[in-house]
Design an enzyme around this catalytic site. Sequence first.
Site, PDB file in Angstrom:
ATOM      1  N   ARG A  91      -5.334   1.624  -0.271  1.00  0.00           N
ATOM      2  CA  ARG A  91      -4.423   1.836  -1.019  1.00  0.00           C
ATOM      3  C   ARG A  91      -5.999   1.086  -1.818  1.00  0.00           C
ATOM      4  O   ARG A  91      -6.277   0.563  -1.308  1.00  0.00           O
ATOM      5  CB  ARG A  91      -3.063   1.352  -1.591  1.00  0.00           C
ATOM      6  CG  ARG A  91      -2.558   1.894  -3.270  1.00  0.00           C
ATOM      7  CD  ARG A  91      -1.731   0.745  -3.367  1.00  0.00           C
ATOM      8  NE  ARG A  91      -1.268   1.356  -4.446  1.00  0.00           N
ATOM      9  CZ  ARG A  91       0.081   0.880  -5.539  1.00  0.00           C
ATOM     10  NH1 ARG A  91       0.966  -0.309  -4.691  1.00  0.00           N
ATOM     11  NH2 ARG A  91       0.025   0.851  -6.581  1.00  0.00           N
TER      12      ARG A  91
ATOM     13  N   TRP B 125       7.295   4.151   1.312  1.00  0.00           N
ATOM     14  CA  TRP B 125       7.215   5.296   1.350  1.00  0.00           C
ATOM     15  C   TRP B 125       7.157   5.935   2.254  1.00  0.00           C
ATOM     16  O   TRP B 125       7.620   6.953   2.513  1.00  0.00           O
ATOM     17  CB  TRP B 125       6.471   5.474  -0.332  1.00  0.00           C
ATOM     18  CG  TRP B 125       6.501   7.174  -0.889  1.00  0.00           C
ATOM     19  CD1 TRP B 125       7.623   8.209  -0.858  1.00  0.00           C
ATOM     20  CD2 TRP B 125       5.568   7.678  -1.392  1.00  0.00           C
ATOM     21  NE1 TRP B 125       7.151   9.350  -1.548  1.00  0.00           N
ATOM     22  CE2 TRP B 125       5.848   8.834  -2.142  1.00  0.00           C
ATOM     23  CE3 TRP B 125       3.756   7.177  -2.253  1.00  0.00           C
ATOM     24  CZ2 TRP B 125       4.693   9.640  -2.467  1.00  0.00           C
ATOM     25  CZ3 TRP B 125       3.360   8.191  -2.822  1.00  0.00           C
ATOM     26  CH2 TRP B 125       3.845   9.324  -2.765  1.00  0.00           C
TER      27      TRP B 125
ATOM     28  N   ARG C  31       8.359  -0.217  -7.971  1.00  0.00           N
ATOM     29  CA  ARG C  31       8.281  -0.724  -9.082  1.00  0.00           C
ATOM     30  C   ARG C  31       7.118   0.173 -10.455  1.00  0.00           C
ATOM     31  O   ARG C  31       8.297   1.051 -10.018  1.00  0.00           O
ATOM     32  CB  ARG C  31       6.569  -2.363  -9.038  1.00  0.00           C
ATOM     33  CG  ARG C  31       6.795  -3.052 -10.047  1.00  0.00           C
ATOM     34  CD  ARG C  31       5.586  -3.991 -10.092  1.00  0.00           C
ATOM     35  NE  ARG C  31       4.269  -3.696  -9.275  1.00  0.00           N
ATOM     36  CZ  ARG C  31       3.436  -3.632 -10.972  1.00  0.00           C
ATOM     37  NH1 ARG C  31       3.394  -3.934 -11.278  1.00  0.00           N
ATOM     38  NH2 ARG C  31       2.282  -2.302 -10.418  1.00  0.00           N
TER      39      ARG C  31
ATOM     40  N   HIS D 173       3.005  -4.412   9.812  1.00  0.00           N
ATOM     41  CA  HIS D 173       2.061  -4.363   8.954  1.00  0.00           C
ATOM     42  C   HIS D 173       0.813  -4.889   9.745  1.00  0.00           C
ATOM     43  O   HIS D 173      -0.425  -5.877   9.065  1.00  0.00           O
ATOM     44  CB  HIS D 173       2.137  -5.741   8.305  1.00  0.00           C
ATOM     45  CG  HIS D 173       2.332  -5.324   6.993  1.00  0.00           C
ATOM     46  ND1 HIS D 173       2.975  -4.231   6.022  1.00  0.00           N
ATOM     47  CD2 HIS D 173       4.304  -5.339   6.647  1.00  0.00           C
ATOM     48  CE1 HIS D 173       3.174  -4.378   5.018  1.00  0.00           C
ATOM     49  NE2 HIS D 173       4.673  -5.147   5.588  1.00  0.00           N
TER      50      HIS D 173
ATOM     51  N   CYS E  33       0.899  -1.265   0.327  1.00  0.00           N
ATOM     52  CA  CYS E  33       0.273   0.182  -0.103  1.00  0.00           C
ATOM     53  C   CYS E  33       0.878   1.147  -0.048  1.00  0.00           C
ATOM     54  O   CYS E  33       0.614   2.011   0.244  1.00  0.00           O
ATOM     55  CB  CYS E  33      -0.919  -0.142   1.019  1.00  0.00           C
ATOM     56  SG  CYS E  33      -2.109  -1.007   0.960  1.00  0.00           S
ATOM     57  N   GLY E  34       2.138   1.528   0.665  1.00  0.00           N
ATOM     58  CA  GLY E  34       3.184   2.003   0.329  1.00  0.00           C
ATOM     59  C   GLY E  34       3.425   2.092   1.282  1.00  0.00           C
ATOM     60  O   GLY E  34       4.491   3.403   1.583  1.00  0.00           O
TER      61      GLY E  34
HETATM   62  P1  A3P Z   1       3.008  -0.679  -7.190  1.00  0.00           P
HETATM   63  O1  A3P Z   1       3.639  -2.481  -7.092  1.00  0.00           O
HETATM   64  O2  A3P Z   1       2.125  -0.888  -7.737  1.00  0.00           O
HETATM   65  O3  A3P Z   1       4.408  -0.219  -8.293  1.00  0.00           O
HETATM   66  P2  A3P Z   1       5.000  -1.667  -0.032  1.00  0.00           P
HETATM   67  O4  A3P Z   1       5.732  -0.868   0.161  1.00  0.00           O
HETATM   68  O5  A3P Z   1       3.926  -2.116   1.218  1.00  0.00           O
HETATM   69  O6  A3P Z   1       5.558  -3.378  -0.255  1.00  0.00           O
HETATM   70  O7  A3P Z   1       3.909  -1.128  -1.698  1.00  0.00           O
HETATM   71  C1  A3P Z   1       5.185  -1.107  -2.203  1.00  0.00           C
HETATM   72  C2  A3P Z   1       3.896   0.068  -3.569  1.00  0.00           C
HETATM   73  O8  A3P Z   1       4.482   1.082  -3.539  1.00  0.00           O
HETATM   74  C3  A3P Z   1       4.553  -1.142  -4.622  1.00  0.00           C
HETATM   75  O9  A3P Z   1       3.700  -0.040  -5.808  1.00  0.00           O
HETATM   76  C4  A3P Z   1       5.612   0.158  -4.951  1.00  0.00           C
HETATM   77  O10 A3P Z   1       5.829   0.501  -6.344  1.00  0.00           O
HETATM   78  C5  A3P Z   1       5.519   1.971  -4.636  1.00  0.00           C
HETATM   79  N1  A3P Z   1       6.357   2.736  -4.681  1.00  0.00           N
HETATM   80  C6  A3P Z   1       7.603   1.985  -3.119  1.00  0.00           C
HETATM   81  N2  A3P Z   1       8.646   3.132  -2.997  1.00  0.00           N
HETATM   82  C7  A3P Z   1       7.270   4.930  -3.394  1.00  0.00           C
HETATM   83  C8  A3P Z   1       7.491   5.883  -3.293  1.00  0.00           C
HETATM   84  N3  A3P Z   1       8.701   6.150  -2.933  1.00  0.00           N
HETATM   85  N4  A3P Z   1       7.060   6.526  -3.747  1.00  0.00           N
HETATM   86  C9  A3P Z   1       5.655   5.889  -5.149  1.00  0.00           C
HETATM   87  N5  A3P Z   1       5.727   5.010  -4.988  1.00  0.00           N
HETATM   88  C10 A3P Z   1       5.818   4.445  -4.588  1.00  0.00           C
END
Ligand code: A3P
Length: 328
Positions: free
Chosen positions: A164, A73, A294, A132, A69-70
């Site tokens: 998300r 980040w 990703r 989590h 869900c981000g």
């Molecule tokens: P996608 O797979 O849709 O690209 P988590 O960190 O909870 O594992 O979530 C991963 C998701 O957050 C991935 O989505 C990844 O690309 C996205 N993500 C990771 N770092 C990010 C950043 N700095 N800014 C925006 N999205 C990010």
Amino acid sequence: LPEQPPEKLSHLADMVSSLPSKMEVNLGVRVYCYQGFWLPDNWVVAAIAMQRGFKARPDDVIVASLPKCGTTWLNALAFATMARHTYPPAAASHPLRRLNPHQCLPFLEGLFATGQEAMLDTLPSPRLMNTHMPLTMLPNTVLTTAAATEGGGCSGCRVIYICREPKDIVVSFWHYFQQSVPSVTLAETFEAFCDGAKIFGPFWDHILNYWRASTACPDNVLFLRYEELLRDPTSNVRKLAQFVGLPFSDAEEEVGVVDTIVKLCSLDNLRSLETNRTGYVDKRMNLRRETLFRKGIAGDWINHITPEMARRLDDIVAQKLGTMGLIF
Ligand code: A3P
């Protein structure tokens, strides 16, 4: 996932094995239904250890989320914001330039699952941690926020939750765990997601518990959305700083500290760093750090999910979350 629970928790193994269980296809492990949530056996043990043993401090900040869900980040943004006086975000030596964001704050269940939770007592306040776990698995001192939904007052520490759009969660989840079990199809992942029996699921109850707590206790639980963070990162970083009691000063605003934090934590910057291009989140499960970064967009589900699947998941979301005012 830790391999073995610490010796002092091994007596829980019989209780865990008696719980209803299903195969978590993407992880290749069984998950057990403990207090309404699906967790691998060692995470059940960790949840019990956390419920019993985690002593929250009033100024603690916990970043909480479902996987994909981000989290990465938000961990980076929260760390950069809270630690900005010790580590100026423009500094070449900033920890986020040499460490993966997950290495910058402790992962609660990882510590409790491996008997390393004592390190939490050694951290200076205010502590920033990540989980989590569903809100109901967090200890009572944190739970007082949720109890407030029953009409009590709000107390306890602060939680920043990120959610998300569920169709994007399932697509991101499938991509990520293909590294572990490549044979699993998106259709299989989707079925399990709709069934609720995915790690830390059902997703709707995970989201709903934090949502309810955030509406009852907005000073204790900040509910963020990945899509909003993408649309307007600077406003959300200001909101985060305000929430944790460290608002940006006029002087900081003038020199652009918020923008510097946003740039430091941007997908392009993080994914370009050596530390995030190499190494593993979990070597045993073949989860490489680079795959945490990703596409980083909203709506990628359209490239993977059929309109029928989308309608089905939208219906589940509307039924489970829509009535609570949660719309995606
Ligand atoms: P996608 O797979 O849709 O690209 P988590 O960190 O909870 O594992 O979530 C991963 C998701 O957050 C991935 O989505 C990844 O690309 C996205 N993500 C990771 N770092 C990010 C950043 N700095 N800014 C925006 N999205 C990010």
